[in-house]
Design an enzyme around this catalytic site. Sequence first.
Site, short mmCIF file in Angstrom:
data_model
loop_
_atom_site.label_atom_id
_atom_site.label_comp_id
_atom_site.label_asym_id
_atom_site.label_seq_id
_atom_site.Cartn_x
_atom_site.Cartn_y
_atom_site.Cartn_z
N ASP A 1 3.48 -2.69 -13.64
CA ASP A 1 2.33 -2.91 -12.77
C ASP A 1 2.58 -4.13 -11.88
OD1 ASP A 1 -0.15 -3.07 -11.59
OD2 ASP A 1 -1.19 -3.76 -13.40
N ASP B 1 0.75 -2.34 -4.94
CA ASP B 1 0.39 -2.23 -6.35
C ASP B 1 0.86 -0.91 -6.95
OD1 ASP B 1 -0.80 -2.30 -8.83
OD2 ASP B 1 -2.83 -2.62 -8.11
#
Length: 413
Positions: free
Chosen positions: A118, A300
């Site tokens: 992430d 992201d």
Amino acid sequence: MKLAHSFTYLLALLSLVAGSPIQQLNTHALRLPLERRNNQVSVKSLQAHLKQVTAKYRQGFAAYEANKGHAHPLSMPSSSKTTKRGAGNVPLMSQDVDLWYASIDVGTPAKTFTVSIDTGSADLFLPSVECDDSCDGHNRYDPSKSSTAVDLHKPFWLSFGEGEVAGKQFADNVVIGGYEAKGQTLGAALKYSPDFSSANFTPDGLAGFAFESISKYPAPPLFQTLVDSRQLQEDVFGVKLSATPGASELYIGGTNTALYQQDTLTYTPVTEPGYWEVKLDQISRAGAPVGKPEAPSIIDTGTTLIVANMNDTASYFAGIANVTATVVESQVIYSMPCDIIEKYAPTLTFGGHPFTVSGDTFNLGPVEVGSSDCVAGIAGSDVDFWVVGDVFLQNVYSIFDMCKLRVGFAELT
């Protein structure tokens, strides 16, 4: 019926053979192939995912302010709708959202775990051997069986929208891609909320690849530890995400030049280290600019969609026939007839270079089985910046450069 290409699970393996042996240390950049599994889109899971995204950024902004002593420039106002610790009746987040996860080895002797990769967060956590039945089905970290584990005598609590993780902090050796991060801070979770149960979250834990300034621990993230150790040939990692089996990868310590057109590579400086935050020159639809130019954006891999505020997303879909906006609290999901949706895929411009999202990745698939309407890859939430997730990232090769503080994009070969 079209299966949603965007809603997939990808496992980054250090070997293509299941049950591979513990990783060997190496001193070169390493390619980590990713595998793909198909799933059908769920609007409810998307709504839960948007809540998760919003809460993740609230948490990161709060950590930034605590660590730096001042608010992050993109800091979001507090909201009475923010999920509170201990709240009951938590809805589950389905697995039909993108999860990109890799194998890591932790401790001495090493034990293998899988973690979601992430770039929108900074901390590493795993389920502890002391976790209750909420961690059942996951591999558990046991610091008592690692000679290199150190109890930091610090608690932690992380919030991910409807999900939360709480436990104790340890330092231990972590190996990813053959590189060893010695004394890496990690959370050993004593409690997983239902969103992180094995039925709803396939990997064992999560590894944040953003910057230390948004760490809740606070401590250097895994990739930062590798950078500080000076093991890497280059202080960068490259990512290719693809719906084609065997075509996706995470590349640590360099980039795979065979996967992108080098003459199209465009770098954009990170404007505020914390997130991989860069300037989005413009987003456009069918050649027409939409929204404000030079908007802040965060790259992201932990977010499935392209997300913006409600006004910008409303502007994007304005004028398109038969668009449906499904609004729940401060989130909105858009859908439109499947036979026209691919015509309205966006183009995002970074560093003066336009990168167009394919219709195939913009179209997340039917709203429900048998529906003639399909879900679009842009959604609205209560953020004041663009979150550039996997709907876009599947169309480019992405380079995250921690040394020169920049993000690069290039057209795929």
